[in-house]
Design a protein around this motif. Structure first.
Motif, PDB file in Angstrom:
ATOM      1  N   LYS A 183       2.995  11.039  -4.410  1.00 14.40           N
ATOM      2  CA  LYS A 183       3.413   9.927  -5.270  1.00 14.40           C
ATOM      3  C   LYS A 183       4.567   9.149  -4.642  1.00 14.40           C
ATOM      4  O   LYS A 183       5.660   9.029  -5.199  1.00 14.40           O
ATOM      5  CB  LYS A 183       3.760  10.426  -6.670  1.00 14.40           C
ATOM      6  CG  LYS A 183       2.574  11.034  -7.406  1.00 14.40           C
ATOM      7  CD  LYS A 183       2.902  11.467  -8.824  1.00 14.40           C
ATOM      8  CE  LYS A 183       3.027  10.302  -9.773  1.00 14.40           C
ATOM      9  NZ  LYS A 183       3.153  10.734 -11.178  1.00 14.40           N
ATOM     10  N   ALA A 184       4.308   8.621  -3.476  1.00 14.44           N
ATOM     11  CA  ALA A 184       5.323   7.870  -2.730  1.00 14.44           C
ATOM     12  C   ALA A 184       5.943   6.768  -3.577  1.00 14.44           C
ATOM     13  O   ALA A 184       5.226   5.987  -4.210  1.00 14.44           O
ATOM     14  CB  ALA A 184       4.703   7.266  -1.474  1.00 14.44           C
ATOM     15  N   THR A 185       7.243   6.718  -3.608  1.00 12.17           N
ATOM     16  CA  THR A 185       8.113   5.737  -4.291  1.00 12.17           C
ATOM     17  C   THR A 185       8.150   5.885  -5.813  1.00 12.17           C
ATOM     18  O   THR A 185       8.847   5.128  -6.475  1.00 12.17           O
ATOM     19  CB  THR A 185       7.773   4.269  -3.931  1.00 12.17           C
ATOM     20  OG1 THR A 185       6.596   3.832  -4.617  1.00 12.17           O
ATOM     21  CG2 THR A 185       7.622   4.079  -2.424  1.00 12.17           C
ATOM     22  N   TRP A 186       7.416   6.856  -6.372  1.00 11.42           N
ATOM     23  CA  TRP A 186       7.547   7.131  -7.804  1.00 11.42           C
ATOM     24  C   TRP A 186       8.835   7.921  -8.042  1.00 11.42           C
ATOM     25  O   TRP A 186       9.415   8.497  -7.127  1.00 11.42           O
ATOM     26  CB  TRP A 186       6.372   7.974  -8.311  1.00 11.42           C
ATOM     27  CG  TRP A 186       5.042   7.297  -8.351  1.00 11.42           C
ATOM     28  CD1 TRP A 186       4.356   6.787  -7.293  1.00 11.42           C
ATOM     29  CD2 TRP A 186       4.219   7.087  -9.507  1.00 11.42           C
ATOM     30  NE1 TRP A 186       3.151   6.274  -7.708  1.00 11.42           N
ATOM     31  CE2 TRP A 186       3.037   6.441  -9.062  1.00 11.42           C
ATOM     32  CE3 TRP A 186       4.356   7.398 -10.856  1.00 11.42           C
ATOM     33  CZ2 TRP A 186       2.015   6.093  -9.929  1.00 11.42           C
ATOM     34  CZ3 TRP A 186       3.323   7.052 -11.726  1.00 11.42           C
ATOM     35  CH2 TRP A 186       2.184   6.397 -11.256  1.00 11.42           C
ATOM     36  N   ASP A 187       9.268   8.011  -9.289  1.00 12.68           N
ATOM     37  CA  ASP A 187      10.464   8.792  -9.620  1.00 12.68           C
ATOM     38  C   ASP A 187      10.286  10.271  -9.293  1.00 12.68           C
ATOM     39  O   ASP A 187      11.245  10.959  -8.947  1.00 12.68           O
ATOM     40  CB  ASP A 187      10.823   8.643 -11.108  1.00 12.68           C
ATOM     41  CG  ASP A 187      11.351   7.248 -11.436  1.00 12.68           C
ATOM     42  OD1 ASP A 187      11.798   6.544 -10.501  1.00 12.68           O
ATOM     43  OD2 ASP A 187      11.309   6.860 -12.619  1.00 12.68           O
ATOM     44  N   ASP A 188       9.058  10.785  -9.407  1.00 15.58           N
ATOM     45  CA  ASP A 188       8.801  12.203  -9.145  1.00 15.58           C
ATOM     46  C   ASP A 188       8.187  12.442  -7.756  1.00 15.58           C
ATOM     47  O   ASP A 188       7.505  13.436  -7.536  1.00 15.58           O
ATOM     48  CB  ASP A 188       7.910  12.812 -10.227  1.00 15.58           C
ATOM     49  CG  ASP A 188       6.608  12.049 -10.427  1.00 15.58           C
ATOM     50  OD1 ASP A 188       6.488  10.916  -9.921  1.00 15.58           O
ATOM     51  OD2 ASP A 188       5.710  12.591 -11.095  1.00 15.58           O
ATOM     52  N   SER A 217       0.827  -1.202   0.000  1.00 16.33           N
ATOM     53  CA  SER A 217       0.000   0.000   0.000  1.00 16.33           C
ATOM     54  C   SER A 217       0.864   1.257   0.000  1.00 16.33           C
ATOM     55  O   SER A 217       1.991   1.266   0.498  1.00 16.33           O
ATOM     56  CB  SER A 217      -0.904   0.007   1.233  1.00 16.33           C
ATOM     57  OG  SER A 217      -1.581   1.243   1.349  1.00 16.33           O
ATOM     58  N   SER A 218       0.292   2.324  -0.519  1.00 12.42           N
ATOM     59  CA  SER A 218       1.015   3.599  -0.535  1.00 12.42           C
ATOM     60  C   SER A 218       1.297   4.125   0.864  1.00 12.42           C
ATOM     61  O   SER A 218       2.234   4.888   1.067  1.00 12.42           O
ATOM     62  CB  SER A 218       0.253   4.644  -1.350  1.00 12.42           C
ATOM     63  OG  SER A 218      -1.047   4.838  -0.827  1.00 12.42           O
ATOM     64  N   PHE A 219       0.492   3.704   1.869  1.00  8.96           N
ATOM     65  CA  PHE A 219       0.801   4.174   3.218  1.00  8.96           C
ATOM     66  C   PHE A 219       2.098   3.528   3.713  1.00  8.96           C
ATOM     67  O   PHE A 219       2.845   4.130   4.491  1.00  8.96           O
ATOM     68  CB  PHE A 219      -0.378   3.963   4.178  1.00  8.96           C
ATOM     69  CG  PHE A 219      -0.437   2.648   4.894  1.00  8.96           C
ATOM     70  CD1 PHE A 219       0.164   2.496   6.129  1.00  8.96           C
ATOM     71  CD2 PHE A 219      -1.138   1.582   4.356  1.00  8.96           C
ATOM     72  CE1 PHE A 219       0.090   1.290   6.810  1.00  8.96           C
ATOM     73  CE2 PHE A 219      -1.222   0.384   5.029  1.00  8.96           C
ATOM     74  CZ  PHE A 219      -0.606   0.225   6.263  1.00  8.96           C
ATOM     75  N   CYS A 220       2.411   2.336   3.232  1.00  9.75           N
ATOM     76  CA  CYS A 220       3.704   1.719   3.528  1.00  9.75           C
ATOM     77  C   CYS A 220       4.815   2.393   2.714  1.00  9.75           C
ATOM     78  O   CYS A 220       5.913   2.640   3.226  1.00  9.75           O
ATOM     79  CB  CYS A 220       3.665   0.234   3.198  1.00  9.75           C
ATOM     80  SG  CYS A 220       2.469  -0.712   4.158  1.00  9.75           S
TER      81      CYS A 220
END
Length: 252
Positions: free
Chosen positions: A191-196, A110-113
């Motif tokens: 955008k957690a863990t995305w390049d941006d 999950s994005s919260f992780c």
């Protein structure tokens, strides 16, 4: 077979091995194009049929699934993060049950992780918070009145708030109304863990201005609580030399 697959928190290599294997084997992929990293489609095999559910209704999505099933093809329904959190999977599954179509679910990160990893954050610091409340502000989809922001804020537990970036003034007001102080630490992770990816530490009182100053209007998580700034906490008893477990004798 329909496979509901959690795409992970953003980065394409954060999908599970099982999820990647399912993508590689799929004959049909239906992915949440407004949220899922399109790089994940690079795992698909040649000739795989791809549908972007951002442009589809529930009925259109399940029609694609039913057609693929009748043709003996395997479908992956690719959801952002983990599909059990704000994934709208139950309504799809209920239709598949009525049609007698088999399915399974592959969990995702999950994005919260992902947001916690981006901040090197532990949500559950001893003596600070041992609970994580995952919630959202009310938008087009209602939130039950018993699950108001104010009622959750009263616990002073760590809060992770989805789908609320466009309502930060109201969110801050309701958090304070529930019992938090304006100077309570907060974070915005875009955008957690995305390049941006972008991440900002602030307070409840400066949530809205921080987002505005950095042009963050969507696709961000809000984290609230003293764990954000690693508040003074107690040492874990699990690794305390004076604490005996079934695997280790106390040494003090």
């Amino acid at each position: 077979m329909i496979h509901f697959v959690g795409a992970g928190s953003g980065a394409a290599d954060l999908i599970t091995i099982r999820g990647k294997n399912m993508l590689e084997a799929a004959d049909v992929i239906i992915y949440a194009g407004s949220l899922v990293n399109p790089e994940l489609l690079d795992y698909r095999k040649e000739g795989c049929e791809v549908h972007n559910s951002a442009y589809m209704t529930l009925e259109e999505v399940t029609d694609v699934m039913e057609k693929a099933e009748k043709e003996g093809r395997t479908t992956v329904r690719l959801h952002t993060g983990d599909s059990s959190i704000y994934g709208a999977t139950r309504e799809q599954i209920d239709i598949l049950d009525k049609k007698g179509i088999m399915y399974d679910t592959c969990p995702g990160v999950s994005s919260f992780c992902g947001a916690a990893s981006s901040l090197n954050l532990e949500y559950t610091l001893p003596s600070v918070s041992q609970s994580v409340i995952i919630t959202r502000m009310e938008g087009r989809t209602p939130v039950p009145s018993k699950e108001s922001i104010e009622s959750f804020a009263a616990h002073h537990a760590t809060m992770v708030i989805f789908l609320s970036t466009g309502m930060l003034d109201e969110l801050a007001r309701r958090l304070v109304s529930g019992g938090y102080e304006m100077d309570t630490p907060a974070a915005i992770v875009y955008k957690a863990t995305w390049d941006d990816e972008k991440k900002f530490i602030c307070t409840i009182g400066t949530l809205a201005e921080t987002a505005k100053a950095n042009n963050i209007t969507k696709t961000a998580l809000i984290i609230v609580g003293d764990v954000v700034t690693h508040a003074s906490y107690d040492r874990s008893e699990l690794y305390n030399p004076g604490f005996e477990t079934e695997f280790r004798r106390a040494s003090l």
